[in-house]
Design an enzyme around this catalytic site. Structure first.
Site, mmCIF file in Angstrom:
data_model
loop_
_atom_site.group_PDB
_atom_site.id
_atom_site.type_symbol
_atom_site.label_atom_id
_atom_site.label_comp_id
_atom_site.label_asym_id
_atom_site.label_seq_id
_atom_site.Cartn_x
_atom_site.Cartn_y
_atom_site.Cartn_z
ATOM 1 N N GLY A 10 58.300 38.491 -6.211
ATOM 2 C CA GLY A 10 58.419 39.945 -6.239
ATOM 3 C C GLY A 10 57.791 40.535 -4.996
ATOM 4 O O GLY A 10 57.705 39.872 -3.955
ATOM 5 N N LYS A 181 38.361 47.842 -9.761
ATOM 6 C CA LYS A 181 39.810 48.028 -9.707
ATOM 7 C C LYS A 181 40.355 48.374 -11.090
ATOM 8 O O LYS A 181 41.298 49.158 -11.220
ATOM 9 C CB LYS A 181 40.494 46.775 -9.166
ATOM 10 N N ASN A 185 42.810 51.489 -12.112
ATOM 11 C CA ASN A 185 44.045 51.297 -12.866
ATOM 12 C C ASN A 185 44.030 52.028 -14.206
ATOM 13 O O ASN A 185 45.058 52.544 -14.655
ATOM 14 C CB ASN A 185 44.289 49.806 -13.104
ATOM 15 N N ASN A 199 51.043 59.304 -7.541
ATOM 16 C CA ASN A 199 49.586 59.179 -7.628
ATOM 17 C C ASN A 199 48.855 60.429 -7.150
ATOM 18 O O ASN A 199 47.840 60.824 -7.713
ATOM 19 C CB ASN A 199 49.114 57.973 -6.809
ATOM 20 N N GLU A 263 51.560 46.771 -18.254
ATOM 21 C CA GLU A 263 50.372 45.913 -18.317
ATOM 22 C C GLU A 263 49.202 46.615 -19.017
ATOM 23 O O GLU A 263 48.050 46.240 -18.820
ATOM 24 C CB GLU A 263 49.967 45.480 -16.910
#
Length: 300
Positions: A10, A181, A185, A199, A263
Site C-alpha cells: 500500500g 502517536k 490518532n 485534519n 482501526e
C-alpha cells in the site's frame, strides 16, 4: 537472501520499498493470498517531484530475509502472517497505527525478534492494480524504532534502515513514543471521520474542549501504565499535527468514507481497554469508540 520483505503493498509499504530499493537493497513484497508469485511494478513520486521506478518480486511465500516489515492495517496483522514461516534470525518490524496488534505476532515468533515503529512520513496511494503500485511521498517525516522487550538492535540493522529513511531514531523504550502517536490518532482520526472533514478543521474553536478532555484521559491512562505524558504537551502535539497536515484526510476518515473497517479498536479502543484495567473511566474516548463502531455497523 533478501535484505527486506514487506507485507502490505500500500502507501506506506510502497514508500518503504522504493526508498530501500533506491539504496540498492534487495526488496520483495509478500502476500500469501496470491495464487502464484509474480512481479510488481512500483512507482514512487517523491515529495520534491522526482519519480523512482522499480520492478520487485511479489511472492506468495516468505523468502529468507533479514527484515520482515509489516505495514498493513492493525486488524489485518494476524491474517497477513498466517501460514508464513518466519525464521528465527529474521528481525520483524511492525509499523501500524495504534497499539495492541503486536500481540497477534507472539504466537508466531520470539518476542526478541519483534521491533515496533512509529512512522510520520506522509504517503498516499495513487493507484493500485494487480501488478502495479503507484505511491506519492507527500511529506517528510521520521521513523521512531524500539524493541518490543526494549531489547537492543544490532548497529548494522539500524544503519541499514537509516540509509534509506534518515532520520531513524532508536529508543531504548519505544512505548512513550507510541503513546504520543496514539494520543494524536485518538483525537484526529475519529473526529475527522465523524465530521467528515480534513485534519485542519480540528484547529477551529468548537473542537478544542473535546481535544482537551481526550488528551487528559490519555495522559491519566498513560501514567497508570508507567508512562509520563503531559496532557498539555499531548494537546500541543495534536494541534501541531493537525496544522502540518491541514489538507490531509486521516486514514480513519478515508476508511469510513469508503465503507471499510477502521482501526478504532487499536486506537481509542486500546486506550479505553487499558484504562478499564486500571479502574479508570474514559468517557470521551469511549464515546468516540462507540460512535465509530456504530458508523461501521451502519455501513455493513
Amino acid at each position: 537472501m533478501y535484505h527486506c520483505a514487506i507485507i502490505g503493498a500500500g502507501a506506506v509499504g510502497g514508500l518503504i520499498a522504493a526508498k530501500l530499493s533506491q539504496n540498492h537493497n534487495k526488496v520483495c513484497f509478500v502476500d500469501r493470498r496470491l495464487s502464484e508469485s509474480s512481479q510488481l511494478e512500483l512507482e514512487l513520486e517523491q515529495w520534491q517531484g522526482a519519480k523512482l521506478q522499480f520492478k520487485l518480486p511479489y511472492l506468495n511465500q516468505l523468502a529468507p530475509c533479514r527484515w520482515l516489515i509489516i505495514c498493513v492495517k492493525a486488524h489485518q496483522v494476524a491474517q497477513a502472517i498466517e501460514g508464513l514461516s518466519i525464521a528465527a534470525d529474521c528481525q520483524v518490524l511492525l509499523m501500524v497505527n495504534g497499539i495492541g496488534a503486536e500481540q497477534s505476532l507472539l504466537s508466531t515468533l520470539k518476542p526478541e525478534q519483534l521491533f515496533l515503529a512509529s512512522n510520520t512520513h506522509g504517503a498516499m496511494l495513487i493507484d493500485k492494480q494487480a501488478h502495479q503500485l503507484r505511491v506519492k511521498h507527500t511529506g517528510l517525516g521520521k521513523i521512531d524504532l524500539g524493541g518490543y522487550l526494549n531489547q537492543v538492535l544490532e548497529p548494522q540493522y539500524l544503519a541499514y534502515l537509516n540509509q534509506a529513511f534518515e532520520p531513524v531514531y532508536w529508543h531504548n523504550n519505544i512505548y512513550p513514543v507510541l503513546w504520543q502517536k496514539l494520543a494524536i490518532n485518538c483525537c484526529i482520526n475519529p473526529l475527522t471521520a465523524i465530521h467528515r472533514c480534513r485534519n485542519g478543521e480540528l484547529l477551529k474553536p468548537q473542537y478544542q474542549s473535546e481535544i482537551t478532555h481526550l488528551c487528559a484521559e490519555i495522559s491519566h491512562t498513560a501514567a497508570l501504565e508507567g508512562i509520563a505524558l503531559s496532557e498539555q504537551q499531548l494537546q500541543q502535539s495534536v494541534l501541531q499535527v493537525a496544522q502540518l497536515t491541514a489538507n490531509n484526510f486521516s486514514s480513519m476518515q478515508q476508511d469510513l468514507a469508503q465503507q471499510r473497517r477502521s482501526e478504532i479498536d487499536y486506537i481509542n479502543g486500546y486506550l479505553v481497554e487499558r484504562a478499564k484495567q486500571h479502574g479508570l473511566n474514559t468517557p470521551c474516548n469511549l464515546a468516540l469508540l462507540q460512535r465509530i463502531k456504530q458508523m461501521e455497523q451502519d455501513y455493513a
